[in-house]
Scaffold this active site. Sequence first.
Site, PDB file in Angstrom:
ATOM      1  N   LYS A 245       0.735  -1.170   0.035  1.00 13.80           N
ATOM      2  CA  LYS A 245       0.029  -0.033   0.033  1.00 13.80           C
ATOM      3  C   LYS A 245       0.723   1.363  -0.129  1.00 13.80           C
ATOM      4  O   LYS A 245       0.450   2.158   0.612  1.00 13.80           O
ATOM      5  CB  LYS A 245      -1.009  -0.104   1.042  1.00 13.80           C
ATOM      6  CG  LYS A 245      -1.805  -1.145   1.175  1.00 13.80           C
ATOM      7  CD  LYS A 245      -2.973  -1.121   2.196  1.00 13.80           C
ATOM      8  CE  LYS A 245      -3.833  -2.369   2.133  1.00 13.80           C
ATOM      9  NZ  LYS A 245      -4.791  -2.786   3.156  1.00 13.80           N
ATOM     10  N   ASP A 320      -9.378  -4.510  -2.090  1.00 17.31           N
ATOM     11  CA  ASP A 320      -8.825  -3.602  -1.072  1.00 17.31           C
ATOM     12  C   ASP A 320      -8.380  -2.514  -1.910  1.00 17.31           C
ATOM     13  O   ASP A 320      -7.296  -2.242  -2.432  1.00 17.31           O
ATOM     14  CB  ASP A 320      -7.475  -4.075  -0.526  1.00 17.31           C
ATOM     15  CG  ASP A 320      -7.240  -3.323   0.647  1.00 17.31           C
ATOM     16  OD1 ASP A 320      -7.548  -2.071   0.770  1.00 17.31           O
ATOM     17  OD2 ASP A 320      -6.721  -4.048   1.638  1.00 17.31           O
TER      18      ASP A 320
END
Length: 425
Positions: A245, A320
């Site tokens: 991320k 996600d």
Amino acid sequence: MNDLQTLRMPPTAPANDTDEWVDALADGSMGMHRLPSHLSADEQVTLRRQAMEKRRGVSLDNLGNYSLDAERASKQNCENMIGVAQVPIGVIGPLRMHGEFVEDEELHIPLATTEGALIASANRGCRAITAAGGAVVRVENIGITRAPVFRTSGIVQTRSFLQWVEEHEDEIRLELEKGSRFLRLFDIRAKAIGTTVFLRFRFDAGDAMGMNMATIACDRVIEQLIEPATGVECISLSGNYCCDKKPAAINFLEGRGKSVHAEVVLDKQVLEKVLKTNARALAEVQYRKNLLGSAAAGSMGFNAHYANILAALFIAAGQDPAQVVEGSLGITCIEPHGPEGVIASIDMPDCPVAAIGGGTALGTQRQVLDMLGIELDSARPGAAAMRLAEIVGGAVLAGELSLLAALTSRDLARAHERLGRSTQR
Ligand code: ADP
């Protein structure tokens, strides 16, 4: 009301108790997660939302309009739930693709977005690709990574630690793979800096994105094997060398999750009729904007807008959304091909996707996956996630082509003026 009193509430509380709970949640004397467990998830959602309404003096009734299974969502996806965010879903397609998991199919792809003009634009890209006979798509399963960080006493201990890891790879693998038959270790990549050592574990996680599975497995192997055997302390289960991320050169160079490739050959007619452009102009925008512009800006996204299509597909399909930052890495190429045509391609080295786990089991997300034909096949674990990654490739290519073409014809601002703005000025 304090927490102890809450726990002593009778299973069927009278109505005035609900008022007390709302008051306690609103004034902060009761934690949001402290509502009595005999209340259903939907009841808890309502009480928390009412407390927030009371505290802020605003109406939150729209948040309470939902069809998803609050029991499942509040257990697996979202603590302290007060409602649901609604994002409109539009559809693009038909998009013809030739992959290894999407075999010569025409698909409609649902995208969740609030950005006007995005769907219309990507849809035009689909028309161009399908009119040209379809996109060729291929995906490599790079694997999900987790890199715990360790502290040694110095070079000597670092050396013996690294040697121990190398010599005990079989035991490490056994311990890591104990917890799930779907998790397989690909390899371990070590990096030492000063008194710090990172071990970057790379896994095949089957149809899951794999971050939870990898994290749990790493935690176990560190506690059960690595720390006791070496005496080297793990400082953090994630050492950012993973690199989850965050935009990262290691992910760009080595890949992460799935590495996605898609290409299409567009002739003069499709370029002119569907995309209102031509080969020379498209290649020039690609060169000056995506390559030179990104290089000048120090960007790792040598592309027009992978993140736009990815975010919309990730939100619709229960992926996600934070990993869009990884999927935004990559290079789009537009090269001359044949008489006045182009071969256009996208390469996304870092695209983590899931057909199970995360938000994939929630109501609307599951239906979107059904629409895309994403079904687990016990005879081919991992195939459903590979199919989803191929679909990502086709959709992202469609988005790239249409936006780059719009830039050549200076159509971008006009499309946004027409489709994407609030009428209030
Ligand atoms: P993640 O690890 O992707 O963050 P979860 O924590 O939800 O997501 O893990 C996925 C779960 O699904 C694991 O418990 C795993 O054993 C299970 N599972 C069932 N079928 C599969 C499959 N085909 N591929 C991967 N995982 C699977």
